[in-house]
Design a protein around this motif. Structure first.
Motif: not given
Length: 967
Positions: A233-241, A295-303
């Protein structure tokens, strides 16, 4: 109350035994939920496939008629807002701004009424459109054509790809996170791309229609929902259900508006178009938002694995959405109607499922944990092999030491070395089989990389070949960056030809690549730290640091460095293995040869292109001139036939080439050609009448010249034909006008001189007739004299009318009324001669600018000529039409006009009534001459079609807007 809720309520009062008893209930509920979801998806999938198949069958059986005009409601009527170029509306003459009032006399005032009438008429049937153009009623005949629906097949193919990918993921990894959601998105996409209403709007068609609308609104929302929750889940979704629910709100609102517009309001064409634009805009916005999230998730992928997965999905999503958004959605939102190019851009959405499919197959997008499990197994297997290897080596060494104690430490070392050498092939064989089993893709790539190098020479396009090299090496070795540097000829300077993963490739000093160094014998240049290379020059240090490439492998052929391969570290930050470097050094030799071949081929291709360009230029000159040009060989076979010959002679080029001249042209031309070809030099045939295969006769000037080579050897004949048919006709018309002018001047002088004696003869004859009323014999003679003087006076007056420069007043007149008045004058004569009048005049035609009396004389002359031609009775057919001009057709079933007389009928005093039948007057030969002058006076046109014994038809055209001129 459900069992889970009961457990929650009584949590404080139940003991551990009760909690353990509730676990099977939860598990049972979860199993029921899974089974219910599976059954529901199976039913929905089956229904969607069945409906899509039946929809395809119904669409093929029913053709939707289309008139090629976009009609919009405007002030209670339909107005043509846009007319497709080359469509049925354009061919029928419909213009922008025309108001549609009726179709086949059925009133039409709304889009629904027009659609109903079009379906009633059907495709390929004639329909009469009643229009109002600038307050003038106009009738046009339009033939509707089947609506263009070929793009639906491509959309159905995209839908099948979606469904296939979704089923594969669902069946292979049912319990994987997000698999059910992904399949729902694929199923909705399948419905959106395969449901297309046929236009019947029965119960099934309405189901297809609303299914397409709902799926179209859900598709983008489901995709955005998916990328916000997968793989986590994206951080925005976790914060705003509430964000997930908010995604579907616009679609619900648009669906409600659509239902209200169709069910409760009278949906106009503009309202429907605006609703479609809103829905399209909402869909595009969600797709763009989803691409932004990826694109946001791709740039911040950790592995690295997650980054590799998201790389293909992100790029594929952007590649799929960008053409659709730029070339379809944005023009559609700004008011453009879908064109062919816009419809083609929709096909880019097919890249989206293909990208997901590739990521699933290549990087196991829906099964991330499997990669780490196999990695652990691979590590354990490798450790086991290493342990077994060293155990065997140690065991053999110990056995030798026990059996031969005198060998001492030297014997132990020799036993270890010999055993290791003997067991190493076995170790490599086991290692190879494990590589094949656990890393089949990577192993296969490495195994086929040399084969790829051997196949490079088959690619002759240097750019494509280098792209293939960069793509294959980057995917095989998983390097983060690489580049191919090409040597520029004899200067030994290098430049970047292709690169991957690099930001700056220009403005660098690459002279260090051509500098001789001791490492050349090793086969490659290696920098473990690209930011610390003290042995290089300052410019080289800066270039090496900006390139950030660790390996430079020269590609040599014939002792020359053709190119250099530059590679960085792997995406995990490791250096390449020695096996990888050896593989690259082997590939470099094949690459050098391939580059040389590609450059040679490019040079040859450039010379061929120059030759082709020169050849095309020469051919274009021949094709562009406005005279017919053909060439024949020495056997008189046609070798060349330009486009002007195709137009003039009405024979396609492919039918003329290689055929003998005598098989293509008529005998008269062939005889004339053979007569002059025997003589040297250039020969001309002036105003030669040439018959074409279509039966037409063209007047041409022909030039026949020898076709020679550079050494003046004759290899054929060149024939040039200049079509002067129109010029000859213009000369004939000019001659006709000159004759009419001369006759007019002559008639004016003669008429004035003849009128005076005629008046005297007529007066005295009438006076004598009154004095001799008692003498029947003499009175009859005087009566004949009087009639003949009147006839002579009439001829003189016709001559004066023909030659007079009239200043008669011109007004707006109705041609139909003039024809009716003229028919009334001749009604009795038609009855006596048994002539039937077939009236086919259009009920409403525009007014023209003219003189009613003069035009009545025209129609009177034509009707009397028709009557005289039908001495035994017949049919006189009269028709009027409107369009760009007002047309009148006068046709009879009489004796017709002989072809040799057609070009003389407008000459003064020319008549075929020199020996009239009983009851017919002798012709004066001035009727059609006067008619021709009056038509010219009204700025009109007159032409005739007639064959002897088949009747005669006159066609008259009067302009609508052009004012008459005085002739």
């Amino acid at each position: 109350m459900s069992p889970p809720m009961a457990v929650k309520v009584h949590n404080g009062r139940q003991d551990a035994l009760s909690l353990r008893a509730a676990e099977p209930v939860r598990r049972m509920n979860r199993d029921f939920q899974i089974r219910f979801t599976a059954i529901l998806l199976a039913l929905l999938t089956t229904a969607a496939v069945v409906y899509a198949g039946y929809n395809l069958s119904a669409e093929r059986q029913f053709q939707v008629p289309d008139d090629g005009v976009w009609w919009v409601e405007h002030q209670g009527s339909l107005t043509a807002d846009r007319v497709d170029g080359g469509g049925p509306g354009t061919r029928a003459g419909i213009k922008v701004g025309d108001q549609l009032t009726a179709i086949d006399q059925h009133e039409v005032n709304s889009t629904a009424a027009r659609t109903h009438q079009l379906y009633r008429v059907g495709a390929w049937s004639k329909a009469t459109y009643s229009l109002i153009r600038q307050s003038v009623p106009v009738d046009v005949v339009l033939i509707p054509v089947p609506a263009e629906r070929s793009q639906y097949n491509w959309l159905r193919l995209i839908g099948l790809i979606y469904l296939g990918i979704g089923l594969y993921v669902l069946l292979r990894r049912w319990t994987a996170p997000g698999s059910t959601h992904f399949y729902a998105f694929c199923l909705v996409s399948f419905i959106s791309y395969t449901f297309h209403y046929s236009g019947k709007f029965n119960g099934f068609d309405w189901t297809i229609y609303w299914g397409n609308v709902v799926a179209g609104l859900l598709q983008a929302a489901l995709f955005l929902h998916f990328v916000l929750t997968f793989p986590e889940r994206h951080w925005f979704v976790r914060k705003h259900r509430w964000a997930i629910f908010a995604i579907y709100v616009p679609g619900l609102l648009l669906l409600g508006g659509h239902v209200l517009a169709v069910s409760f309001f009278k949906a106009s064409e503009v309202l429907r178009w605006n609703l479609d634009r809103l829905e399209m805009g909402c869909q595009a916005f969600f797709f763009v938002a989803a691409a932004g999230v990826l694109l946001y998730n791709y740039r911040r992928a950790s592995t690295p694995i997650l980054r590799q997965q998201l790389k293909w999905v992100t790029r594929g999503t952007i590649l799929a959405i960008t053409p659709f958004t730029l070339f379809y959605v944005i023009p559609y939102l700004t008011g453009a109607l879908p064109t062919t190019a816009m419809k083609v851009s929709v096909l880019s959405l097919g890249i989206l499922p293909l990208t997901f499919g590739y990521a699933i197959f290549r990087y196991r997008l829906m099964d991330v944990d499997l990669i780490f499990k196999r990695g652990m197994v691979y590590t354990l297997a490798a450790a086991a092999i290493a342990s077994a290897y060293f155990a065997v080596v140690a065991g053999v060494a110990e056995l030798v030491h026990l059996q031969v104690p005198s060998s001492g430490p030297i014997g132990l070392v020799l036993a270890i070395v010999v055993t290791a050498l003997l067991f190493d092939p076995v170790r490599k064989w086991i290692q190879q089989r494990i590589d094949q089993f656990f890393s089949r893709t990577g192993y296969d790539y490495r195994k086929t990389l040399i084969e790829f190098g051997r196949e490079l020479s088959s690619e002759t396009d240097l750019d494509k070949m280098l792209s293939a090299v960069v793509d294959r090496l980057s995917r095989t070795l998983l390097v983060d960056r690489m580049a191919v540097f090409l040597a520029n000829g004899e200067t030994s300077q290098f430049s970047v030809a292709k690169s991957f993963g690099m930001t700056q490739t220009g403005g660098l000093d690459l002279s260090f690549l051509g500098t001789p160094r001791p490492e050349d014998s090793v086969g490659h240049l290696f920098f473990d730290n690209t930011h610390q290379v003290p042995r290089e020059t300052v410019a080289a240090q800066q270039a090496i640091a900006k390139l950030d490439l660790n390996y430079y492998i020269p590609c040599r052929a014939q002792k020359q460095t053709i190119a250099v391969l530059g590679l960085g570290k792997t995406i995990e930050g490791d250096f390449l293995t020695s096996e990888d470097v050896e593989l690259l050094e082997t590939l470099a030799g094949y690459l050098a040869i391939a580059i040389q071949n590609a450059r040679l081929y490019a040079s040859l291709q450039q010379k061929v292109a120059e030759y082709e360009r020169l050849k095309d230029f020469n051919e274009n000159i021949v094709e562009s001139i406005n005279v017919g040009v053909l060439a024949v060989d020495l056997e008189d076979r046609i070798e060349s036939w330009n486009s002007q010959m195709e137009v003039m002679y009405a024979l396609p080029r492919w039918q003329a080439l290689t055929r003998p001249l005598g098989d293509v042209f008529p005998v008269a031309f062939v005889e004339a050609f053979y007569r002059v070809r025997q003589n040297l030099g250039i020969h001309n045939l002036y105003k030669f009448r040439l018959g074409t295969p279509t039966g037409e006769s063209r007047v041409v000037n022909v030039a026949i010249a020898p076709l020679v080579t550079k050494d003046f050897s004759v290899i054929g004949r060149l024939i040039i034909m200049d079509d002067i048919t129109e010029r000859v006709e213009l000369e004939a018309q000019l001659s006709q006008a000159d004759k009419l002018s001369s006759i007019g001047l002559l008639a004016a002088g003669v008429a004035h001189e003849v009128n005076t004696p005629l008046a005297v003869i007529s007066s005295y004859a009438q006076m004598l007739s009154k004095q001799l009323q008692g003498d029947p014999q003499k009175g009859g003679l005087l009566e004949k004299i009087t009639r003949q003087t009147f006839r002579a006076s009439e001829i003189v007056n016709n001559l004066l009318n023909f030659s007079r420069t009239s200043g008669t007043e011109f007004t707006a007149i109705d041609v139909n009324k003039i024809i009716s008045d003229t028919l009334a004058l001749l009604e009795h004569q038609f009855k006596v001669t048994k002539i039937k009048v077939q009236d086919e005049r259009s009920a409403q035609i525009p007014l023209i600018h003219g003189n009613a009396g003069r035009l009545q004389q025209v129609f009177l002359n034509l009707f009397l000529n028709a009557k005289d031609a039908m001495s035994n009775g017949g049919t006189l057919r009269i028709a009027t039409t409107n369009g760009d001009s007002v047309g009148v057709m006068v046709s009879d079933t009489g004796t017709g006009i002989a072809q040799e007389h057609i070009h003389r009928i407008y000459d003064p005093f020319f008549t075929t009534k020199t020996a009239p039948r009983e009851g017919q007057p002798r012709g004066t030969g001035l009727g059609l001459s006067v008619t021709y002058g009056i038509i010219q006076e009204h700025a009109g046109k007159i032409r005739v079609e007639s064959r002897s014994g088949e009747g005669t038809t006159f066609y008259l055209d009067f302009p609508l807007t052009r004012k008459a001129v005085n002739v």
